[in-house]
Design a protein around this motif. Structure first.
Motif, PDB file in Angstrom:
ATOM      1  N   LYS A 100      63.110  34.968  54.491  1.00  0.00           N
ATOM      2  CA  LYS A 100      63.385  34.221  53.262  1.00  0.00           C
ATOM      3  C   LYS A 100      64.429  34.919  52.408  1.00  0.00           C
ATOM      4  CE  LYS A 100      61.193  32.132  49.207  1.00  0.00           C
ATOM      5  NZ  LYS A 100      59.912  31.896  48.486  1.00  0.00           N
ATOM      6  N   ALA A 101      64.307  36.237  52.261  1.00  0.00           N
ATOM      7  CA  ALA A 101      65.269  36.983  51.444  1.00  0.00           C
ATOM      8  C   ALA A 101      66.678  36.858  52.010  1.00  0.00           C
ATOM      9  CB  ALA A 101      64.854  38.455  51.357  1.00  0.00           C
ATOM     10  N   ILE A 102      66.796  36.933  53.323  1.00  0.00           N
ATOM     11  CA  ILE A 102      68.124  36.852  53.935  1.00  0.00           C
ATOM     12  C   ILE A 102      68.648  35.420  53.903  1.00  0.00           C
ATOM     13  CG2 ILE A 102      69.402  37.180  56.095  1.00  0.00           C
ATOM     14  CD1 ILE A 102      67.644  39.611  56.618  1.00  0.00           C
ATOM     15  N   ALA A 103      67.753  34.441  54.034  1.00  0.00           N
ATOM     16  CA  ALA A 103      68.177  33.042  53.929  1.00  0.00           C
ATOM     17  C   ALA A 103      68.737  32.755  52.542  1.00  0.00           C
ATOM     18  CB  ALA A 103      67.003  32.116  54.224  1.00  0.00           C
ATOM     19  N   GLU A 104      68.088  33.279  51.512  1.00  0.00           N
ATOM     20  CA  GLU A 104      68.573  33.081  50.142  1.00  0.00           C
ATOM     21  C   GLU A 104      69.898  33.800  49.930  1.00  0.00           C
ATOM     22  OE1 GLU A 104      65.214  34.415  47.894  1.00  0.00           O
ATOM     23  OE2 GLU A 104      64.211  32.456  47.972  1.00  0.00           O
ATOM     24  N   GLU A 105      70.041  34.964  50.535  1.00  0.00           N
ATOM     25  CA  GLU A 105      71.318  35.688  50.472  1.00  0.00           C
ATOM     26  C   GLU A 105      72.405  34.896  51.189  1.00  0.00           C
ATOM     27  OE1 GLU A 105      73.170  39.671  52.508  1.00  0.00           O
ATOM     28  OE2 GLU A 105      71.121  39.825  51.729  1.00  0.00           O
ATOM     29  N   CYS A 125      64.691  21.867  54.245  1.00  0.00           N
ATOM     30  CA  CYS A 125      64.228  22.291  55.570  1.00  0.00           C
ATOM     31  C   CYS A 125      63.468  23.614  55.475  1.00  0.00           C
ATOM     32  CB  CYS A 125      65.423  22.423  56.505  1.00  0.00           C
ATOM     33  SG  CYS A 125      65.056  23.218  58.072  1.00  0.00           S
ATOM     34  N   MET A 126      64.037  24.574  54.745  1.00  0.00           N
ATOM     35  CA  MET A 126      63.395  25.874  54.604  1.00  0.00           C
ATOM     36  C   MET A 126      62.027  25.759  53.944  1.00  0.00           C
ATOM     37  SD  MET A 126      65.400  28.232  55.896  1.00  0.00           S
ATOM     38  CE  MET A 126      66.213  27.189  57.100  1.00  0.00           C
ATOM     39  N   GLU A 127      61.981  25.032  52.836  1.00  0.00           N
ATOM     40  CA  GLU A 127      60.751  24.976  52.039  1.00  0.00           C
ATOM     41  C   GLU A 127      59.666  24.128  52.692  1.00  0.00           C
ATOM     42  OE1 GLU A 127      62.359  23.657  48.370  1.00  0.00           O
ATOM     43  OE2 GLU A 127      63.314  25.595  47.945  1.00  0.00           O
ATOM     44  N   LYS A 128      60.069  23.058  53.383  1.00  0.00           N
ATOM     45  CA  LYS A 128      59.064  22.184  53.998  1.00  0.00           C
ATOM     46  C   LYS A 128      58.544  22.721  55.323  1.00  0.00           C
ATOM     47  CE  LYS A 128      59.983  17.612  52.064  1.00  0.00           C
ATOM     48  NZ  LYS A 128      60.306  16.205  52.389  1.00  0.00           N
ATOM     49  N   ILE A 150      57.782  26.101  64.719  1.00  0.00           N
ATOM     50  CA  ILE A 150      58.332  25.407  63.549  1.00  0.00           C
ATOM     51  C   ILE A 150      58.828  24.025  63.953  1.00  0.00           C
ATOM     52  CG2 ILE A 150      60.288  25.386  61.930  1.00  0.00           C
ATOM     53  CD1 ILE A 150      59.982  28.480  61.839  1.00  0.00           C
ATOM     54  N   MET A 151      59.517  23.944  65.068  1.00  0.00           N
ATOM     55  CA  MET A 151      60.054  22.671  65.539  1.00  0.00           C
ATOM     56  C   MET A 151      58.931  21.673  65.840  1.00  0.00           C
ATOM     57  SD  MET A 151      63.072  24.164  68.020  1.00  0.00           S
ATOM     58  CE  MET A 151      63.747  22.573  68.504  1.00  0.00           C
ATOM     59  N   LYS A 152      57.898  22.132  66.511  1.00  0.00           N
ATOM     60  CA  LYS A 152      56.770  21.250  66.833  1.00  0.00           C
ATOM     61  C   LYS A 152      56.057  20.768  65.568  1.00  0.00           C
ATOM     62  CE  LYS A 152      55.801  23.056  71.474  1.00  0.00           C
ATOM     63  NZ  LYS A 152      54.832  23.814  72.318  1.00  0.00           N
ATOM     64  N   ASN A 153      55.863  21.684  64.621  1.00  0.00           N
ATOM     65  CA  ASN A 153      55.213  21.308  63.364  1.00  0.00           C
ATOM     66  C   ASN A 153      56.061  20.324  62.560  1.00  0.00           C
ATOM     67  OD1 ASN A 153      53.006  22.929  63.907  1.00  0.00           O
ATOM     68  ND2 ASN A 153      53.784  24.671  62.745  1.00  0.00           N
ATOM     69  N   ASN A 163      57.548   5.321  58.583  1.00  0.00           N
ATOM     70  CA  ASN A 163      58.966   4.928  58.491  1.00  0.00           C
ATOM     71  C   ASN A 163      59.918   6.102  58.304  1.00  0.00           C
ATOM     72  OD1 ASN A 163      58.159   2.162  58.618  1.00  0.00           O
ATOM     73  ND2 ASN A 163      57.738   2.213  56.407  1.00  0.00           N
ATOM     74  N   TYR A 164      59.505   7.304  58.736  1.00  0.00           N
ATOM     75  CA  TYR A 164      60.373   8.466  58.613  1.00  0.00           C
ATOM     76  C   TYR A 164      60.971   8.895  59.945  1.00  0.00           C
ATOM     77  CZ  TYR A 164      59.964   9.833  53.714  1.00  0.00           C
ATOM     78  OH  TYR A 164      60.076   9.880  52.343  1.00  0.00           O
ATOM     79  N   GLY A 165      60.699   8.146  61.010  1.00  0.00           N
ATOM     80  CA  GLY A 165      61.262   8.468  62.306  1.00  0.00           C
ATOM     81  C   GLY A 165      60.319   9.280  63.169  1.00  0.00           C
ATOM     82  N   THR A 166      60.850   9.757  64.287  1.00  0.00           N
ATOM     83  CA  THR A 166      60.018  10.482  65.247  1.00  0.00           C
ATOM     84  C   THR A 166      60.091  11.996  65.097  1.00  0.00           C
ATOM     85  OG1 THR A 166      61.849  10.323  66.830  1.00  0.00           O
ATOM     86  CG2 THR A 166      60.141   8.626  66.952  1.00  0.00           C
ATOM     87  N   GLY A 167      60.998  12.515  64.292  1.00  0.00           N
ATOM     88  CA  GLY A 167      60.990  13.928  63.929  1.00  0.00           C
ATOM     89  C   GLY A 167      61.843  14.865  64.753  1.00  0.00           C
ATOM     90  N   GLU A 168      62.342  14.400  65.915  1.00  0.00           N
ATOM     91  CA  GLU A 168      63.115  15.307  66.770  1.00  0.00           C
ATOM     92  C   GLU A 168      64.396  15.782  66.087  1.00  0.00           C
ATOM     93  OE1 GLU A 168      61.996  12.373  67.702  1.00  0.00           O
ATOM     94  OE2 GLU A 168      60.864  12.523  69.586  1.00  0.00           O
ATOM     95  N   ALA A 169      65.089  14.873  65.403  1.00  0.00           N
ATOM     96  CA  ALA A 169      66.338  15.245  64.731  1.00  0.00           C
ATOM     97  C   ALA A 169      66.073  16.269  63.630  1.00  0.00           C
ATOM     98  CB  ALA A 169      67.021  14.009  64.149  1.00  0.00           C
ATOM     99  N   ALA A 170      64.992  16.076  62.871  1.00  0.00           N
ATOM    100  CA  ALA A 170      64.642  17.016  61.805  1.00  0.00           C
ATOM    101  C   ALA A 170      64.280  18.382  62.386  1.00  0.00           C
ATOM    102  CB  ALA A 170      63.474  16.471  60.981  1.00  0.00           C
ATOM    103  N   ALA A 171      63.570  18.375  63.524  1.00  0.00           N
ATOM    104  CA  ALA A 171      63.184  19.636  64.172  1.00  0.00           C
ATOM    105  C   ALA A 171      64.412  20.414  64.625  1.00  0.00           C
ATOM    106  CB  ALA A 171      62.273  19.343  65.359  1.00  0.00           C
ATOM    107  N   ASN A 172      65.372  19.713  65.212  1.00  0.00           N
ATOM    108  CA  ASN A 172      66.588  20.383  65.681  1.00  0.00           C
ATOM    109  C   ASN A 172      67.475  20.827  64.531  1.00  0.00           C
ATOM    110  OD1 ASN A 172      66.561  20.570  68.613  1.00  0.00           O
ATOM    111  ND2 ASN A 172      66.422  18.352  68.586  1.00  0.00           N
ATOM    112  N   LEU A 173      67.422  20.102  63.417  1.00  0.00           N
ATOM    113  CA  LEU A 173      68.164  20.545  62.232  1.00  0.00           C
ATOM    114  C   LEU A 173      67.580  21.856  61.728  1.00  0.00           C
ATOM    115  CD1 LEU A 173      70.388  19.895  60.164  1.00  0.00           C
ATOM    116  CD2 LEU A 173      68.655  18.713  58.807  1.00  0.00           C
ATOM    117  N   CYS A 174      66.250  21.965  61.706  1.00  0.00           N
ATOM    118  CA  CYS A 174      65.602  23.221  61.309  1.00  0.00           C
ATOM    119  C   CYS A 174      66.052  24.366  62.222  1.00  0.00           C
ATOM    120  CB  CYS A 174      64.082  23.078  61.382  1.00  0.00           C
ATOM    121  SG  CYS A 174      63.340  22.278  59.955  1.00  0.00           S
ATOM    122  N   ARG A 175      66.069  24.093  63.537  1.00  0.00           N
ATOM    123  CA  ARG A 175      66.501  25.128  64.484  1.00  0.00           C
ATOM    124  C   ARG A 175      67.934  25.572  64.196  1.00  0.00           C
ATOM    125  NH1 ARG A 175      69.672  24.701  68.495  1.00  0.00           N
ATOM    126  NH2 ARG A 175      69.488  22.429  68.597  1.00  0.00           N
TER     127      ARG A 175
END
Length: 404
Positions: A100-105, A125-128, A150-153, A163-175
């Motif tokens: 988290k510290a390095i992500a904020e940096e 993405c980070m917070e959720k 993280i991706m699976k969650n 109505n938010y979709g299937t989540g694969e795109a959001a998972a890969n964005l997190c990655r």
């Protein structure tokens, strides 16, 4: 030897005093009433002292245990006082080097030229999804297993919302976002491994649906929905402007009043700024001139009365001097029952219909800003075709109005 009962009854005096326990462990009682455990030792002929903390936070039993640990270090030639400082520094370093510290940096140092929208997507993405799993973990302890979890969650979280979709795109964005932080940590010498690479194919994103021309019935339905749309005028005008101009969603959102010339009846997009080039929202770094049809000119005059005192032509109805959100236009289409249509389809429709009517492909490509990589020739053709494109765009606006 001391007992716990005796330590409790020790009273402060005018000056500090010491009471010995055993093996050079003693408690120091200060005039303030504080009672500090200390251990005196000799290493390499030199005397030293180490503090074990304050009583009663550190009990007599704990103080004796710490004394034994210090003696064990002394037996191997280690200085317990220096080792304590080293451990404290390592703990501080771990806190500074958490993911988290390095992500904020990373946000502060490397996202200076990113849009507010991009930074918001990163932080959401980070917070959720990310921080709850690895936020407090030292970055060099983040593994591929963490990233995969993280991706699976993320997929599960998205699928749990209607109505938010299937989540694969959001998972890969997190990655991808985690990968940005990890690679930043590598170049700043905080870690030497990017664990996102091993799981880059773990979850496949849905196949991208490419833009396609609208069917006749979709054109008719779109015009009917625009006429009866009960939402904000700005969103409706943004869609209408996209239809008339053949501009991209990003260009509509970023259009500023300073780009609009009512006298010349053109919209002139300047060369991309450094920030826009880094975000790659402009396909080519060049001036793009859009001739305005009578319909688009009238629409822009109407919009001037709504947002003329703001920076953006199609400013957010909810946040002053902010552009429309990335999803505003497609959400509006879904809201009115046209979820099968996307804003990208408007450009594909214009290209298909105009080519079908026999307009020169060079004019159409210039209007779509699909310019030649040869900058000199592209600039020449853009100016050369302006008069031709002006007539073509008027014809196109008339064709759009004919979708009834």
């Amino acid at each position: 030897m001391l007992t716990d009962a005796k330590v409790r009854t020790l009273k402060p005096k005018e000056k500090s005093y010491r009471i010995l326990d055993a093996e050079r462990l003693y408690i120091e009682v200060r005039p303030t009433g504080k009672k500090i455990w200390r251990f005196k030792y000799i290493l390499h002929g030199k005397e030293g002292t180490i503090s074990f903390g304050e009583y009663p936070a550190v009990s007599l039993v704990q103080a004796r245990k710490l004394k034994d640990e210090a003696k064990a270090k002394l037996a191997t030639g280690l200085n317990p006082s220096q080792e304590k400082k080293k451990e404290r520094m390592e703990k501080q370093l771990k806190v500074k080097n958490t993911f988290k510290a390095i992500a904020e940096e990373f946000v502060a140092e490397k996202m200076k030229y990113k849009s507010e929208d991009y930074i918001k997507r990163f932080m959401t993405c980070m917070e959720k999804d990310v921080y709850k799993e690895i936020g407090n973990l030292p970055i060099n302890e983040v593994t591929s297993a963490h990233v995969l979890n993280i991706m699976k969650n993320t997929v599960q979280r998205v699928q749990s919302q209607p109505n938010y979709g299937t989540g694969e795109a959001a998972a890969n964005l997190c990655r991808r976002f985690i990968g940005l932080v990890m690679r930043y940590a590598i170049v700043t010498l905080r870690t030497d491994n990017d664990p996102t690479y091993a799981v880059k194919d773990a979850i496949e994103s849905p196949e991208v649906e490419h833009a396609r021309p609208l069917e006749r019935h979709e054109k008719t339905a779109l015009m009917e929905k625009l006429k009866t749309y009960g939402g904000t005028t700005t969103v409706r005008n943004a869609i209408q402007a996209m239809l008339y101009s053949m501009l991209r969603t990003a260009e509509i959102r970023r259009m500023e009043w300073g780009f609009v010339d009512f006298e010349e009846k053109i919209i002139k997009f300047p060369k991309a700024s450094r920030r826009l080039k880094q975000e790659r929202t402009m396909k080519k770094n060049r001036v793009h001139i859009v001739p305005m049809s009578f319909q688009l000119l009238e629409l822009m005059q109407q919009q001037k009365a709504i947002t003329g005192d703001q920076k953006y032509v199609f400013a957010s109805p909810y946040k002053r001097d902010c552009m429309l959100s990335r999803t505003a236009i497609n959400k509006m289409l879904t809201y009115v029952g046209l979820g099968q249509i996307t804003a990208h389809d408007f450009r594909a429709t214009a290209s298909t219909d105009l080519n079908g009517k026999g307009y020169k492909s060079d004019w159409i490509e210039a209007q779509l800003a699909h310019a030649d990589d040869n900058k000199t020739r592209a600039s020449y053709n853009h100016a050369k075709y302006l008069a031709d494109r002006r007539k073509m765009m008027q014809d196109w606006a008339d064709m759009v109005d004919g979708w009834k």
